[in-house]
Design a protein around this motif. Structure first.
Motif, short mmCIF file in Angstrom:
data_model
loop_
_atom_site.label_atom_id
_atom_site.label_comp_id
_atom_site.label_asym_id
_atom_site.label_seq_id
_atom_site.Cartn_x
_atom_site.Cartn_y
_atom_site.Cartn_z
N GLY A 17 -2.61 12.98 0.87
CA GLY A 17 -2.51 12.24 2.11
C GLY A 17 -2.78 10.75 1.99
O GLY A 17 -3.21 10.12 2.95
N GLY A 18 -2.55 10.19 0.78
CA GLY A 18 -2.76 8.76 0.59
C GLY A 18 -4.20 8.36 0.36
O GLY A 18 -4.57 7.20 0.54
N GLN A 19 -5.04 9.33 -0.06
CA GLN A 19 -6.45 9.05 -0.32
C GLN A 19 -6.86 9.52 -1.71
O GLN A 19 -6.36 10.53 -2.20
CB GLN A 19 -7.34 9.78 0.69
CG GLN A 19 -7.12 9.39 2.12
CD GLN A 19 -7.98 10.25 3.02
OE1 GLN A 19 -9.20 10.26 2.90
NE2 GLN A 19 -7.35 11.00 3.91
N SER A 20 -7.79 8.80 -2.29
CA SER A 20 -8.40 9.20 -3.56
C SER A 20 -9.82 8.67 -3.56
O SER A 20 -10.19 7.82 -2.75
CB SER A 20 -7.60 8.67 -4.75
OG SER A 20 -7.47 7.27 -4.67
N PHE A 37 -7.66 4.12 0.11
CA PHE A 37 -6.68 4.55 1.11
C PHE A 37 -5.38 3.76 0.96
O PHE A 37 -5.42 2.54 0.80
CB PHE A 37 -7.19 4.29 2.53
CG PHE A 37 -8.31 5.17 2.97
CD1 PHE A 37 -8.08 6.25 3.80
CD2 PHE A 37 -9.62 4.90 2.59
CE1 PHE A 37 -9.12 7.06 4.23
CE2 PHE A 37 -10.67 5.69 3.02
CZ PHE A 37 -10.42 6.78 3.84
N GLU A 38 -4.26 4.44 1.09
CA GLU A 38 -2.97 3.77 1.24
C GLU A 38 -2.79 3.48 2.73
O GLU A 38 -3.39 4.15 3.58
CB GLU A 38 -1.84 4.70 0.77
CG GLU A 38 -1.89 5.01 -0.70
CD GLU A 38 -0.83 6.02 -1.13
OE1 GLU A 38 0.01 6.42 -0.28
OE2 GLU A 38 -0.87 6.44 -2.29
N SER A 39 -1.96 2.49 3.06
CA SER A 39 -1.67 2.20 4.46
C SER A 39 -1.16 3.46 5.15
O SER A 39 -0.33 4.19 4.60
CB SER A 39 -0.61 1.11 4.58
OG SER A 39 -1.14 -0.12 4.16
N GLY A 40 -1.67 3.72 6.34
CA GLY A 40 -1.25 4.88 7.11
C GLY A 40 -2.03 6.15 6.83
O GLY A 40 -1.92 7.12 7.58
N ALA A 41 -2.84 6.17 5.78
CA ALA A 41 -3.64 7.37 5.47
C ALA A 41 -4.69 7.57 6.55
O ALA A 41 -5.22 6.61 7.12
CB ALA A 41 -4.30 7.23 4.10
N VAL A 91 -5.14 1.02 8.44
CA VAL A 91 -4.09 0.16 8.98
C VAL A 91 -3.44 -0.65 7.87
O VAL A 91 -2.24 -0.82 7.81
CB VAL A 91 -4.68 -0.78 10.07
CG1 VAL A 91 -3.63 -1.73 10.61
CG2 VAL A 91 -5.31 0.04 11.19
N LYS A 92 -4.27 -1.15 6.94
CA LYS A 92 -3.81 -1.93 5.79
C LYS A 92 -4.53 -1.36 4.56
O LYS A 92 -5.76 -1.23 4.58
CB LYS A 92 -4.16 -3.41 5.99
CG LYS A 92 -3.73 -4.29 4.85
CD LYS A 92 -4.12 -5.74 5.14
CE LYS A 92 -3.81 -6.62 3.95
NZ LYS A 92 -4.35 -7.98 4.15
N ALA A 93 -3.78 -1.02 3.51
CA ALA A 93 -4.36 -0.39 2.33
C ALA A 93 -5.68 -1.02 1.94
O ALA A 93 -5.82 -2.25 1.96
CB ALA A 93 -3.38 -0.47 1.15
N GLY A 94 -6.66 -0.17 1.62
CA GLY A 94 -7.96 -0.71 1.29
C GLY A 94 -8.91 0.33 0.74
O GLY A 94 -8.53 1.48 0.49
N THR A 95 -10.16 -0.09 0.59
CA THR A 95 -11.18 0.73 -0.03
C THR A 95 -12.46 0.69 0.77
O THR A 95 -12.91 -0.38 1.20
CB THR A 95 -11.46 0.22 -1.46
OG1 THR A 95 -10.23 0.27 -2.21
CG2 THR A 95 -12.50 1.06 -2.16
N LEU A 96 -13.05 1.87 0.96
CA LEU A 96 -14.36 2.00 1.57
C LEU A 96 -15.36 2.38 0.49
O LEU A 96 -15.04 3.13 -0.44
CB LEU A 96 -14.37 3.10 2.63
CG LEU A 96 -13.48 2.92 3.85
CD1 LEU A 96 -13.55 4.17 4.73
CD2 LEU A 96 -13.89 1.69 4.63
N LEU A 97 -16.55 1.87 0.60
CA LEU A 97 -17.65 2.28 -0.26
C LEU A 97 -18.59 3.10 0.62
O LEU A 97 -19.15 2.58 1.59
CB LEU A 97 -18.35 1.04 -0.81
CG LEU A 97 -19.30 1.23 -1.96
CD1 LEU A 97 -18.60 1.88 -3.15
CD2 LEU A 97 -19.91 -0.09 -2.37
N ASP A 98 -18.71 4.40 0.33
CA ASP A 98 -19.52 5.31 1.13
C ASP A 98 -20.81 5.65 0.41
O ASP A 98 -20.80 5.97 -0.79
CB ASP A 98 -18.77 6.61 1.43
CG ASP A 98 -17.62 6.44 2.39
OD1 ASP A 98 -17.55 5.41 3.08
OD2 ASP A 98 -16.79 7.37 2.47
N ILE A 99 -21.90 5.63 1.16
CA ILE A 99 -23.21 6.06 0.65
C ILE A 99 -23.63 7.26 1.49
O ILE A 99 -23.59 7.21 2.72
CB ILE A 99 -24.25 4.94 0.76
CG1 ILE A 99 -23.79 3.73 -0.05
CG2 ILE A 99 -25.62 5.42 0.33
CD1 ILE A 99 -24.58 2.47 0.23
#
Length: 109
Positions: A17-20, A37-41, A91-99
């Protein structure tokens, strides 16, 4: 569980689904995870017992916790108390850092 984790060591785990994600570091008390995330994921609505803090490294997200929704940009952060329903749309491809606290055992099985 490692004390020192080099940037190129964690493997990329395809989630579909556009996530890794890459599990950056963890011990029993906490875990650091990079989610790409890819855009739209869409990170589907879910809840878990863990407290989560998310930091937007890059991209643009619409993030919601329960009934509250916010546009999140690089440098923004989110706190999700355990048990709260939350999710996001990229909304725009990007990266989250989760703790996560405590660590997500389901991520390392």
């Amino acid at each position: 569980m490692q004390t020192f984790v080099k940037a190129d060591e964690p493997k990329l785990i395809e989630l579909g689904g556009g996530q890794s994600r890459k599990i950056r570091a963890y011990n029993r008390e906490m875990m650091l995870v990079e989610v790409i995330f890819e855009s739209g994921a869409v990170g589907s609505d879910h809840s878990h017992e863990h407290t989560q803090i998310s930091y937007v490294l890059s991209g643009e997200f619409t993030y919601h916790i329960e009934a509250e929704t916010r546009r999140m940009l690089p440098g923004d952060s989110i706190v999700v108390d355990g048990g709260k329903v939350h999710g996001c749309a990229c909304v725009k491809a990007g990266t989250l850092l989760d703790i996560f606290a405590p660590m997500r055992e389901d991520f390392v099985r």
